[in-house]
Write a protein that holds these residues in place. Structure first.
Motif, PDB file in Angstrom:
ATOM      1  N   ILE A 102       9.663  42.507 -46.460  1.00 43.82           N
ATOM      2  CA  ILE A 102       8.822  42.684 -47.640  1.00 43.82           C
ATOM      3  C   ILE A 102       8.799  41.382 -48.428  1.00 43.82           C
ATOM      4  N   GLU A 104       7.446  39.995 -52.198  1.00 38.97           N
ATOM      5  CA  GLU A 104       6.938  40.441 -53.493  1.00 38.97           C
ATOM      6  C   GLU A 104       7.286  39.402 -54.558  1.00 38.97           C
ATOM      7  N   ASN A 127       2.023  40.370 -47.730  1.00 42.84           N
ATOM      8  CA  ASN A 127       2.908  41.532 -47.632  1.00 42.84           C
ATOM      9  C   ASN A 127       2.280  42.658 -46.815  1.00 42.84           C
ATOM     10  N   THR A 129       2.204  45.048 -44.119  1.00 46.55           N
ATOM     11  CA  THR A 129       3.090  45.614 -43.096  1.00 46.55           C
ATOM     12  C   THR A 129       2.692  47.073 -42.875  1.00 46.55           C
ATOM     13  N   SER A 132       3.059  50.573 -45.398  1.00 44.76           N
ATOM     14  CA  SER A 132       3.405  50.064 -46.721  1.00 44.76           C
ATOM     15  C   SER A 132       2.333  50.361 -47.759  1.00 44.76           C
ATOM     16  N   TRP A 143       3.392  40.237 -39.372  1.00 43.88           N
ATOM     17  CA  TRP A 143       4.557  41.085 -39.632  1.00 43.88           C
ATOM     18  C   TRP A 143       5.434  41.228 -38.387  1.00 43.88           C
TER      19      TRP A 143
END
Length: 221
Positions: A102, A104, A127, A129, A132, A143
């Motif tokens: 992850i 962020e 991000n 994935t 998610s 990913w």
């Protein structure tokens, strides 16, 4: 997101694609955004999109990008405003990387910094994935590449625990450049300065965030 030093232009260009090898010689064969290693088909990316009046042939408007980051980013930013960029910002301070794959905004950011970090992540889909809520496309394998690198990173860390010396730190650094995803290596080896220094030295073009005039590290110098 690794901060980089592009340096002054080594050439003038009549075709921006001709800058690819010069950029790779300065920054390594890695996407400037997701940090994935790209040994072929790496693309010269215009930070300020040409379609939005960015300079097509300006060395300072070039970064290297994988086709996924370049394709997702496309012409979606009007200019540089409202985002963090690895060539001008201390980007490692802006993002939090997790072993759960992850990415962020970092903890403790001010509100405007958090907004800027979030916008940067969304601009390139960093991000994305599965499961998610921010799903990758079928073609987007970033990913998967991160998961593969995380396995190597964990193995390298476990090996380090039984073989802590400068020579092995350099070996880990060489392994890191082979698998990419610089920020995940920084996460795993946080606090182990011998390895951190070796990795920073091995990833050419890396800019390590520096203290400002009052002794603090800030995202935007």
């Amino acid at each position: 997101m690794r901060s980089v030093q592009r340096g002054i232009a080594p050439n003038t260009y009549i075709n921006y694609k001709a800058a690819r090898n010069d950029l790779a010689a300065r920054l390594g064969w890695f996407c400037s955004y997701c940090e994935m290693p790209v040994k072929n088909m790496i693309e010269v990316e215009h930070i300020h999109p040409v379609a939005n009046s960015g300079n097509e042939l300006d060395w300072n408007n070039f970064l290297l990008a994988c086709r996924y980051c370049n394709g997702v980013k496309s012409n979606n930013n009007a200019n540089r405003t409202g985002y963090f960029w690895p060539d001008v910002d201390n980007t490692p301070l802006a993002f939090l990387y997790s072993e759960l794959n992850i990415i962020e905004p970092a903890n403790g950011l001010q509100l405007h910094e958090n907004t800027t970090a979030t916008a940067t992540i969304n601009l390139t889909g960093l991000n994305r994935t599965p499961h998610s809520g921010n799903e990758p496309t079928d073609a987007d394998s970033r990913w998967i590449a991160r998961l593969s690198a995380l396995g190597v990173i964990n193995d390298s860390y476990n090996d380090w625990l039984t073989n802590q010396n400068a020579a092995f730190a350099r070996q880990i650094a060489r392994t890191a450049t082979g698998h990419g995803f610089y920020s995940f290596w920084m996460l795993k080896f946080a606090g182990i300065q011998l390895v951190i220094d070796a990795i920073n030295a091995e990833f050419i073009g890396t800019y390590v965030p520096q203290n400002n005039a009052v002794g603090a590290k800030t995202i935007r110098p």
